[in-house]
Write a protein that holds these residues in place. Structure first.
Motif, PDB file in Angstrom:
ATOM      1  N   UNK A 141     -42.939 -33.029 -57.814  1.00  0.00           N
ATOM      2  CA  UNK A 141     -43.057 -34.249 -57.430  1.00  0.00           C
ATOM      3  C   UNK A 141     -43.976 -34.467 -56.117  1.00  0.00           C
ATOM      4  N   UNK A 142     -43.621 -35.715 -55.462  1.00  0.00           N
ATOM      5  CA  UNK A 142     -44.461 -36.129 -54.330  1.00  0.00           C
ATOM      6  C   UNK A 142     -44.234 -35.311 -53.199  1.00  0.00           C
ATOM      7  N   UNK A 143     -45.412 -34.724 -52.632  1.00  0.00           N
ATOM      8  CA  UNK A 143     -45.140 -33.991 -51.542  1.00  0.00           C
ATOM      9  C   UNK A 143     -45.203 -34.883 -50.071  1.00  0.00           C
ATOM     10  N   UNK A 144     -45.068 -36.287 -50.385  1.00  0.00           N
ATOM     11  CA  UNK A 144     -44.969 -37.395 -49.286  1.00  0.00           C
ATOM     12  C   UNK A 144     -43.634 -37.902 -49.223  1.00  0.00           C
ATOM     13  N   UNK A 145     -42.459 -37.207 -49.500  1.00  0.00           N
ATOM     14  CA  UNK A 145     -41.289 -38.031 -49.402  1.00  0.00           C
ATOM     15  C   UNK A 145     -40.567 -38.396 -48.140  1.00  0.00           C
ATOM     16  N   UNK A 146     -40.954 -37.559 -47.060  1.00  0.00           N
ATOM     17  CA  UNK A 146     -40.346 -38.115 -45.727  1.00  0.00           C
ATOM     18  C   UNK A 146     -41.470 -37.838 -44.564  1.00  0.00           C
ATOM     19  N   UNK A 147     -41.328 -37.962 -43.357  1.00  0.00           N
ATOM     20  CA  UNK A 147     -41.951 -37.507 -42.260  1.00  0.00           C
ATOM     21  C   UNK A 147     -42.143 -36.426 -42.235  1.00  0.00           C
ATOM     22  N   UNK A 148     -41.364 -35.547 -42.554  1.00  0.00           N
ATOM     23  CA  UNK A 148     -41.577 -34.095 -42.367  1.00  0.00           C
ATOM     24  C   UNK A 148     -42.117 -33.481 -43.835  1.00  0.00           C
ATOM     25  N   UNK A 149     -42.518 -34.169 -44.554  1.00  0.00           N
ATOM     26  CA  UNK A 149     -43.415 -33.741 -45.777  1.00  0.00           C
ATOM     27  C   UNK A 149     -44.601 -32.949 -45.243  1.00  0.00           C
ATOM     28  N   UNK A 150     -45.275 -32.195 -46.073  1.00  0.00           N
ATOM     29  CA  UNK A 150     -46.517 -31.692 -45.881  1.00  0.00           C
ATOM     30  C   UNK A 150     -47.475 -32.529 -45.628  1.00  0.00           C
ATOM     31  N   UNK A 151     -47.412 -33.819 -46.456  1.00  0.00           N
ATOM     32  CA  UNK A 151     -48.373 -34.840 -46.008  1.00  0.00           C
ATOM     33  C   UNK A 151     -47.318 -36.207 -45.477  1.00  0.00           C
ATOM     34  N   UNK A 152     -48.034 -37.034 -44.664  1.00  0.00           N
ATOM     35  CA  UNK A 152     -47.085 -38.145 -44.036  1.00  0.00           C
ATOM     36  C   UNK A 152     -46.405 -38.690 -45.164  1.00  0.00           C
ATOM     37  N   UNK A 153     -45.445 -39.574 -44.951  1.00  0.00           N
ATOM     38  CA  UNK A 153     -44.572 -40.257 -45.734  1.00  0.00           C
ATOM     39  C   UNK A 153     -45.414 -41.339 -46.434  1.00  0.00           C
ATOM     40  N   UNK A 154     -45.073 -41.654 -47.925  1.00  0.00           N
ATOM     41  CA  UNK A 154     -45.839 -42.700 -48.482  1.00  0.00           C
ATOM     42  C   UNK A 154     -44.785 -43.731 -48.940  1.00  0.00           C
ATOM     43  N   UNK A 155     -44.802 -44.977 -48.962  1.00  0.00           N
ATOM     44  CA  UNK A 155     -43.700 -45.837 -49.330  1.00  0.00           C
ATOM     45  C   UNK A 155     -43.400 -45.855 -50.789  1.00  0.00           C
ATOM     46  N   UNK A 156     -44.586 -45.375 -51.617  1.00  0.00           N
ATOM     47  CA  UNK A 156     -44.296 -45.377 -53.115  1.00  0.00           C
ATOM     48  C   UNK A 156     -43.816 -43.927 -53.725  1.00  0.00           C
ATOM     49  N   UNK A 157     -43.603 -43.009 -52.636  1.00  0.00           N
ATOM     50  CA  UNK A 157     -43.202 -41.632 -53.306  1.00  0.00           C
ATOM     51  C   UNK A 157     -42.049 -41.640 -53.851  1.00  0.00           C
ATOM     52  N   UNK A 158     -40.984 -42.225 -53.128  1.00  0.00           N
ATOM     53  CA  UNK A 158     -39.453 -42.092 -53.696  1.00  0.00           C
ATOM     54  C   UNK A 158     -39.540 -42.719 -55.143  1.00  0.00           C
ATOM     55  N   UNK A 159     -40.111 -43.810 -55.367  1.00  0.00           N
ATOM     56  CA  UNK A 159     -39.913 -44.661 -56.417  1.00  0.00           C
ATOM     57  C   UNK A 159     -40.661 -43.899 -57.501  1.00  0.00           C
ATOM     58  N   UNK A 160     -41.824 -43.189 -57.206  1.00  0.00           N
ATOM     59  CA  UNK A 160     -42.503 -42.203 -58.518  1.00  0.00           C
ATOM     60  C   UNK A 160     -41.578 -41.338 -58.771  1.00  0.00           C
ATOM     61  N   UNK A 161     -41.165 -40.588 -57.931  1.00  0.00           N
ATOM     62  CA  UNK A 161     -40.163 -39.532 -58.116  1.00  0.00           C
ATOM     63  C   UNK A 161     -38.971 -39.678 -58.999  1.00  0.00           C
ATOM     64  N   UNK A 162     -38.447 -41.095 -58.660  1.00  0.00           N
ATOM     65  CA  UNK A 162     -37.186 -41.660 -59.666  1.00  0.00           C
ATOM     66  C   UNK A 162     -37.498 -41.925 -60.690  1.00  0.00           C
ATOM     67  N   UNK A 163     -38.977 -42.576 -60.916  1.00  0.00           N
ATOM     68  CA  UNK A 163     -39.163 -42.679 -62.294  1.00  0.00           C
ATOM     69  C   UNK A 163     -39.415 -41.511 -63.120  1.00  0.00           C
ATOM     70  N   UNK A 164     -39.912 -40.222 -62.593  1.00  0.00           N
ATOM     71  CA  UNK A 164     -40.055 -39.205 -63.219  1.00  0.00           C
ATOM     72  C   UNK A 164     -38.665 -38.767 -63.699  1.00  0.00           C
ATOM     73  N   UNK A 165     -37.652 -38.744 -62.766  1.00  0.00           N
ATOM     74  CA  UNK A 165     -36.396 -38.320 -63.011  1.00  0.00           C
ATOM     75  C   UNK A 165     -35.615 -38.790 -64.073  1.00  0.00           C
ATOM     76  N   UNK A 166     -35.765 -40.106 -64.056  1.00  0.00           N
ATOM     77  CA  UNK A 166     -35.216 -40.869 -65.231  1.00  0.00           C
ATOM     78  C   UNK A 166     -35.865 -40.575 -66.566  1.00  0.00           C
ATOM     79  N   UNK A 167     -36.977 -40.543 -66.543  1.00  0.00           N
ATOM     80  CA  UNK A 167     -37.962 -40.237 -67.949  1.00  0.00           C
ATOM     81  C   UNK A 167     -37.333 -38.757 -68.148  1.00  0.00           C
TER      82      UNK A 167
END
Length: 228
Positions: A141-167
């Motif tokens: 999933x997104x590599x931007x889920x937190x401030x400690x991610x490989x790339x800095x936090x993105x506000x839509x990262x968790x929503x994207x991943x939750x969408x994938x998980x539910x699907x």
């Protein structure tokens, strides 16, 4: 013959205990869930491993994988040269730990910019053969889920991943097919193209989904799911 089983797993190199070294226990739950999902593919006659890579390639079952670049030169598999990109190498390594290890296999590398309709069409083509196919779909999933991610936090990262998980949990193929390639690229979600191949391959089946792991250790979204 349609796809008879499918497994979705992430591909962090830290899944390999020799790579993780002292941090290996931190991913014990993910490792166990992944191996259980891959075990379900043992009912197939042929395994197709899908993963994202820079260039489209197909490798036969002899293709080798090595983790020397990640500090574990002693961990390798396959009788041929170690040519598999990371996503496919992790898939092959997982297979080697399970009852599905003896099955013939093919590896398919899918470029991350492959359009959704092309991905779905590839899935339908894979499912259109004569073999009983088991799909092992590798994707983070997104590599931007937190401030400690490989790339800095993105506000839509968790929503994207939750969408994938539910699907994945509810086998919502339309949602998987509709994932936006540009957003996935922005979020550095490496699984988008392989998941859309999966969606195409599952179209003609009645397999139901079971999401068994969802978390973002190290700030990267990881999912494990089985379709049986």
């Amino acid at each position: 013959m349609p796809v008879v089983a499918a497994a979705v797993c992430p591909h962090p190199p830290l899944l390999v205990p020799e790579v993780a070294s002292g941090a290996a226990p931190e991913l014990d739950d993910l490792r166990a869930a992944s191996l259980t999902a891959v075990e379900s593919l043992a009912t197939a006659a042929h395994i197709v491993v899908l993963g994202s890579a820079a260039a489209a390639s197909t490798y036969d079952g002899a293709a080798g994988g090595s983790f020397g670049a990640y500090g574990a030169p002693g961990v390798r598999f396959g009788t041929g040269p170690a040519v598999l990109p990371l996503s496919l190498a992790i898939g092959g390594w997982l297979l080697e730990q399970t009852k599905a290890a003896h099955l013939p296999r093919t590896y398919r590398a899918i470029p991350p910019d492959t359009p959704p309709d092309v991905c779905a069409r590839l899935g339908r083509e894979i499912a259109d053969g004569n073999d009983r196919i088991g799909l092992l779909v590798m994707g983070d999933g997104s590599a931007r889920r937190s401030e400690h991610s490989p790339v800095h936090l993105h506000p839509r990262a968790e929503i994207f991943d939750t969408t994938v998980a539910n699907a994945l949990q509810h086998r919502n193929l339309d949602v998987l097919k509709a994932l936006d390639p540009d957003l996935a690229d922005e979020l550095q979600a490496a699984g988008r193209a392989p998941w859309q191949v999966l969606a195409g391959a599952l179209e003609g089946t009645s397999l139901s989904g079971d999401l068994t792991y969802e978390a973002a250790p190290y700030g990267v979204g990881y999912f494990v799911a089985s379709f049986t």
